[in-house]
Design a protein around this motif. Structure first.
Motif, short mmCIF file in Angstrom:
data_model
loop_
_atom_site.label_atom_id
_atom_site.label_comp_id
_atom_site.label_asym_id
_atom_site.label_seq_id
_atom_site.Cartn_x
_atom_site.Cartn_y
_atom_site.Cartn_z
N PHE A 32 -0.43 -10.01 6.38
CA PHE A 32 -0.99 -10.34 5.07
C PHE A 32 -0.62 -11.79 4.80
CE2 PHE A 32 -2.86 -7.40 1.96
CZ PHE A 32 -3.21 -8.30 0.96
N ARG A 33 -1.60 -12.69 4.80
CA ARG A 33 -1.32 -14.12 4.81
C ARG A 33 -1.20 -14.70 3.40
NH1 ARG A 33 -4.15 -17.08 9.87
NH2 ARG A 33 -2.50 -18.54 9.28
N ASP A 34 -0.26 -15.67 3.30
CA ASP A 34 -0.08 -16.51 2.10
C ASP A 34 0.01 -15.68 0.82
OD1 ASP A 34 -0.25 -18.77 3.73
OD2 ASP A 34 -2.44 -18.73 3.63
N THR A 35 1.01 -14.84 0.73
CA THR A 35 1.21 -14.01 -0.45
C THR A 35 2.70 -13.71 -0.62
OG1 THR A 35 0.64 -11.91 -1.51
CG2 THR A 35 0.94 -11.87 0.87
N ASN A 36 3.09 -13.41 -1.85
CA ASN A 36 4.45 -12.91 -2.07
C ASN A 36 4.42 -11.46 -2.57
OD1 ASN A 36 3.48 -13.32 -4.63
ND2 ASN A 36 5.17 -14.61 -5.33
N GLU A 37 3.22 -10.86 -2.61
CA GLU A 37 3.09 -9.44 -2.95
C GLU A 37 2.02 -8.80 -2.05
OE1 GLU A 37 2.64 -8.21 -6.94
OE2 GLU A 37 4.35 -9.34 -7.71
N PRO A 38 2.36 -8.56 -0.79
CA PRO A 38 1.37 -7.98 0.13
C PRO A 38 1.05 -6.53 -0.23
CG PRO A 38 3.54 -8.06 1.16
CD PRO A 38 3.66 -8.79 -0.14
N HIS A 39 -0.22 -6.16 -0.10
CA HIS A 39 -0.67 -4.78 -0.32
C HIS A 39 -1.35 -4.32 0.97
CE1 HIS A 39 0.14 -4.52 -4.71
NE2 HIS A 39 -0.05 -5.83 -4.65
N TRP A 40 -0.59 -3.72 1.84
CA TRP A 40 -1.16 -3.31 3.13
C TRP A 40 -1.99 -2.01 2.99
CZ3 TRP A 40 4.18 -4.83 3.19
CH2 TRP A 40 4.41 -6.06 3.81
N ASN A 41 -1.38 -0.99 2.36
CA ASN A 41 -2.03 0.32 2.23
C ASN A 41 -2.56 0.81 3.56
OD1 ASN A 41 -1.60 0.66 -0.61
ND2 ASN A 41 -3.20 -0.86 -0.97
N GLU A 42 -1.72 0.76 4.56
CA GLU A 42 -2.11 1.16 5.92
C GLU A 42 -1.34 2.40 6.34
OE1 GLU A 42 -2.83 -3.47 7.26
OE2 GLU A 42 -1.82 -2.11 8.63
N GLU A 43 -2.08 3.37 6.88
CA GLU A 43 -1.47 4.64 7.29
C GLU A 43 -1.31 4.67 8.81
OE1 GLU A 43 -2.42 9.44 7.36
OE2 GLU A 43 -3.52 8.14 5.97
N PHE A 44 -0.17 5.21 9.26
CA PHE A 44 0.13 5.32 10.68
C PHE A 44 0.60 6.74 10.99
CE2 PHE A 44 0.99 0.98 9.33
CZ PHE A 44 0.25 0.24 10.25
N GLU A 45 0.30 7.15 12.21
CA GLU A 45 0.77 8.45 12.69
C GLU A 45 1.78 8.17 13.81
OE1 GLU A 45 -1.69 12.32 13.49
OE2 GLU A 45 -1.61 11.14 15.34
N SER A 86 3.19 -15.43 5.34
CA SER A 86 2.38 -14.49 6.11
C SER A 86 3.31 -13.35 6.54
CB SER A 86 1.77 -15.18 7.33
OG SER A 86 0.91 -16.22 6.91
N LEU A 87 3.07 -12.16 6.01
CA LEU A 87 4.04 -11.07 6.11
C LEU A 87 3.44 -9.85 6.80
CD1 LEU A 87 5.21 -11.39 2.40
CD2 LEU A 87 6.47 -12.22 4.40
N TYR A 88 4.30 -9.17 7.56
CA TYR A 88 3.91 -7.89 8.17
C TYR A 88 5.15 -7.02 8.33
CZ TYR A 88 5.75 -9.52 12.70
OH TYR A 88 6.57 -9.96 13.72
N CYS A 89 4.93 -5.74 8.58
CA CYS A 89 6.03 -4.79 8.75
C CYS A 89 5.90 -4.08 10.09
CB CYS A 89 6.03 -3.74 7.64
SG CYS A 89 6.51 -4.38 6.04
N THR A 90 7.03 -3.70 10.67
CA THR A 90 7.03 -2.83 11.84
C THR A 90 7.82 -1.57 11.51
OG1 THR A 90 9.05 -3.81 12.78
CG2 THR A 90 6.95 -4.80 13.42
N LEU A 91 7.44 -0.47 12.15
CA LEU A 91 8.13 0.80 11.98
C LEU A 91 8.68 1.24 13.33
CD1 LEU A 91 5.43 2.66 9.82
CD2 LEU A 91 7.46 1.48 8.99
N GLU A 92 9.90 1.75 13.34
CA GLU A 92 10.49 2.24 14.57
C GLU A 92 11.30 3.51 14.31
OE1 GLU A 92 12.60 -1.35 15.68
OE2 GLU A 92 14.49 -0.56 14.88
N VAL A 93 11.36 4.37 15.32
CA VAL A 93 12.13 5.62 15.20
C VAL A 93 13.05 5.75 16.41
CG1 VAL A 93 10.41 6.86 13.83
CG2 VAL A 93 10.27 6.93 16.31
N ASP A 94 14.10 6.54 16.25
CA ASP A 94 15.05 6.74 17.33
C ASP A 94 14.58 7.84 18.27
OD1 ASP A 94 17.22 9.23 16.19
OD2 ASP A 94 15.62 8.38 14.97
N SER A 95 14.91 7.69 19.54
CA SER A 95 14.59 8.68 20.56
C SER A 95 15.55 8.48 21.72
CB SER A 95 13.14 8.50 21.02
OG SER A 95 12.83 9.39 22.08
#
Length: 819
Positions: free
Chosen positions: A516-529, A494-503
């Motif tokens: 994304f649960r039970d996978t070895n090739e997650p396809h999130w295709n998620e956009e963040f601002e 079960s995989l996820y990503c976090t994004l961080e920036v310096d300030s």
């Protein structure tokens, strides 16, 4: 023969030769060149007795020339060993290149070129030097000149510059290839080095990593042999000026690349005769007797050393050290009974940020008026350094605990799980080798600590006041990031990503993908601002989600999910100039994560474009929406806040963590079209997307909630203690009281009033376009100054007790009928 710890230079050698303590004028011992000794007393027929002083001089000269031969013999033996090491590096090169053209390559040609970059050229330079020096040493004649060989060798040291520049990439590529290719791993762990000719036929086994370090080690020693050779070369020998020139070339070259060599030698030698190397260093915050202390921490091949930097003398005091054989990194479970870390209230951090912002603006003005050379500028720089150093010391909250199994434990605080992972991985990698315990004597510890000044790769505390004027100030605006997919995982998880920036010198988490649960090739295709405040780096961390119930109640600062990989992207001015999407593949420990990025500058984001369709909600004046809906607060605001209260009040980073952009746009369309699916979407969507929709609504208002007209008064008034501050509009306050309920759950969701003010301040209060254009400063200056004021204004309202309508009407000067 070659003094490893030598610290002198050519000038020292000249001084020693002048006082006659080490070298004497060149005296040829052949009879034809010594008429004083061959002359006879014509009266007695006996040879003349030599002068005692002259005899002593001859003896010393003879010994000096004999030492010169011994030094050259040592050079030749050392060169033979070094050439054998370089040849061991080159042995696998030919078969690897041959395999690269087949259907089953071990490495690609590009990987081979990166790992073995310039090794062949370095080998050729030293082989030619050895072949020319060898016959001169074997058939020794002190009258022969070898200086031109050393002069030529020094002139060819430039090949090392390319090797040093590529060294880090070579090591990273070798490590990556070893992880993904078992054949290359076997090759890299067992390379054979031939023993010298005078030793019985044999070879020793050595790793690729150790061999790649040999040229780095060699180039740092390049001046030492020349010092010794000059020491035993008479000043009137033809070699003397040639060796001086070679020394000058070597010293200039070495000084030009010293800053780029991250792994250096120290004069302390390990038990097996291996050199102790510095592999990593950096400034960390240590909790010492309940107090935060800034330390410079050095990771050597066999120990971790924690030191305090003396500012005036540029020296270090060793606070403690732990041999890596005795070092244990404590997990979250093992550190349950560690004392709680005192974290500083957000408002204190925000106040310091605001001070820094004001000082930056003052420095800009002072720089224009006095070209940065005035006493006032020096005072401002000192203030800046003090405030930034305070922020660097008090902002980290993520614990990194280590323990000496033979003694006490120590605790550091870091601002990001990224850094904690870097230190943990570096230490654990070294601990895989065979390490033995030891105790340094006081002299050894003193020598090691003293060497840290030269060895360190990070010279200054990482604050902006230590940066050069021409360094990038970072980006201000919005970074749009699409986390597309990842591959390279060995097992499903079960995989996820976090994004961080310096300030402000430390990193802040800004976005998180869904799991994304039970996978070895997650396809999130998620956009963040992601909002950028002088940011220079984007980091991405890939985690495996832990569902262990025993870990779920841990404090959020003690991240229990397993890091599968981490990577970083530099944010530069070129990205700011390109408005189109850019795709990047981030490689991390055999895992590849695909991203797309696009930057929007702050000036563009200030534009509030009214919606052409007044039937919708977004981009429509709030007064129009409330009149249409016959309510004091828009339906969208009420529904989003209710949903957050229902299932997001305990979500870590609620309102701060970005929601998925496509989900936000879908919910925006549903509200604008007033579709029946709206309530279903509200209950199904990720809570961060709902919080993001609320933020987007306020940001797209044609006029900010607290109005253009009042903005200057708000910004100026928050900094003036004599200005009445109880100026809040009824509808605004109704909304803000909902935010106060979010803050009540701060121990769980980590969203204090100050965090909420930071998120919503720049959204609810913004300068109008005409206001921002009237500024003469850059957009980044406007932003850094105004954001702090916006946060402080909203924070005041969030902290203020309820205000009655009667009290509000007393301040009719500030009352807006637009809302």
């Amino acid at each position: 023969l070659i003094t490893d710890g030598y610290e002198g230079d050519a000038t020292d050698e000249q001084k020693s030769s002048q006082d006659g303590s080490e070298t004497m004028p060149y005296i040829d011992e052949s009879p034809t060149m010594s008429p004083q000794l061959s002359a006879r007393n014509h009266e007695s027929g006996e040879p003349l007795s030599p002068n005692p002083d002259m005899l002593a001089c001859m003896v010393r000269a003879s010994k000096g020339l004999e030492m010169r031969k011994l030094v050259l013999s040592g050079v030749l033996a050392s060169e033979e060993i070094y050439i054998n090491q370089l040849e061991a590096l080159l042995v696998p090169l030919k078969p690897l290149k041959a395999a690269a053209t087949t259907s089953q390559p071990v490495l690609t040609n590009q990987q081979i070129e990166t790992i073995f970059y310039k090794v062949q050229e370095i080998h050729d330079v030293h082989k030619q030097f050895y072949d020319c020096l060898s016959p001169k040493v074997q058939h020794w004649d002190h009258r022969d000149s070898v200086g031109q060989l050393f002069q030529k060798l020094a002139g060819e040291l430039g090949v090392y510059k390319a090797f040093v520049d590529n060294y880090k990439m070579a090591m990273e590529m070798a490590e990556k290839c070893s992880q993904v290719n078992i054949n290359f791993k076997k090759i890299s762990e067992d390379l054979k080095v031939r023993c010298p000719k005078d030793v019985k036929e044999c070879s020793t086994s050595i790793t690729l990593e150790a061999l790649l370090y040999k040229p780095i080690d060699r180039v740092t020693r390049s001046t030492l042999v020349l010092h010794d050779l000059l020491k035993h070369t008479p000043t009137d020998h033809p070699d003397y000026p040639l060796l001086q020139d070679a020394l000058r070339i070597s010293q200039n070259f070495l000084s030009s690349i010293n800053e780029e060599i991250s792994s250096r030698r120290t004069p302390v030698t390990l038990a097996k005769g291996e050199n102790r190397q510095l592999l990593k260093d950096g400034f960390l915050v240590e909790i010492s007797e309940g107090t935060r202390k800034l330390r410079h921490v050095f990771l050597f091949t066999d120990l971790l050393l924690c030191a305090k930097l003396k500012k005036q003398a540029q020296q270090y005091d060793c606070k403690w050290y732990i041999p890596l054989s005795d070092l244990v990194i404590l997990s979250a479970e093992e550190s349950e009974h560690s004392p709680q870390v005192h974290t500083f209230p957000d408002h204190e951090l925000e106040e310091v940020k605001m001070k820094i912002s004001h000082i930056k603006n003052e420095m800009q003005r002072e720089k224009k008026s006095s070209k940065g050379q005035s006493r006032a500028m020096e005072r401002l720089k000192k203030k800046m350094y003090e405030n930034e150093s305070w922020l660097l010391l008090h902002s980290p909250t993520i614990p990194f605990r280590i323990h000496n199994k033979n003694g006490k434990g120590y605790q550091f605080l870091l601002s990001s799980d990224y850094e904690r992972c870097e230190w943990r991985e570096a230490i654990e990698k070294l601990q895989k080798k065979e390490l033995q315990g030891f105790v340094l004597s006081s002299l050894e510890l003193q020598m090691l600590t003293g060497s840290c000044v030269k060895l360190r790769t990070i010279h200054n505390i990482p604050v902006t006041s230590n940066k050069e004027d021409d360094e990038s100030p970072g980006l201000y605006g919005f970074l749009h990031v699409i986390v597309r997919s990842a591959k390279g995982f060995e097992n499903s998880a079960s995989l996820y990503c976090t994004l961080e920036v310096d300030s402000f010198g430390y990193f802040v988490s800004k976005a998180k993908t869904r799991v994304f649960r039970d996978t070895n090739e997650p396809h999130w295709n998620e956009e963040f601002e992601i909002e950028l405040e002088g940011s220079q780096s984007l980091r991405i961390l890939c985690y495996e989600k832990s569902y262990d119930k025993s870990k779920l109640n841990k404090d959020d600062n003690e991240i229990v999910d397993k890091i599968m990989g981490k990577g970083q992207v530099q944010l530069d001015s070129q990205m700011a100039q390109t408005r189109s999407w850019q795709t990047a593949v981030i490689e991390m420990n055999g895992i590849e994560v695909e991203l797309s990025m696009k930057f929007t500058s702050r000036d563009l984001s200030l534009k509030r474009t009214p919606s052409k369709k007044q039937t919708g909600v977004f981009g429509v004046k709030i007064s129009v929406v409330t009149k249409r809906e016959r309510s004091k607060v828009p339906y969208l605001v009420r529904q989003c806040i209710e949903e957050v209260e229902k299932r997001g009040i305990e979500e870590v980073g609620i309102y701060r963590i970005s929601g998925v952009a496509t989900d936000i746009q879908a919910l925006k369309s549903a509200f604008d079209m007033n579709t029946k699916d709206m309530l279903v979407m509200l209950s199904d969507l990720d809570i961060n997307a709902i919080a993001g929709t609320l933020k987007l609504y306020f940001r797209e208002l044609p006029e900010p909630l607290l109005t253009d007209r009042l903005y200057p008064a708000f910004v100026e008034g928050i900094g003036d203690q004599h200005t009445p501050r109880a100026l809040v509009l009824t509808n605004l306050y109704l909304d803000l009281t909902e935010f106060a309920e979010v803050a009540e759950k701060e121990p769980i969701n980590k969203m204090s009033l100050h965090n909420l003010a930071t998120v919503f301040g720049p959204t609810l209060l913004r300068p109008s376009e005409s206001e921002s254009k009237s500024h003469t400063n850059s957009v980044s200056d406007i932003w850094s100054h105004d954001v702090m004021a916006q946060v402080q204004v909203l924070l005041y309202y969030l902290q203020h007790p309820p205000i009655s309508i009667t009290e509000l009407k007393r301040n009719t000067l500030y009352f807006s009928t637009d809302v």
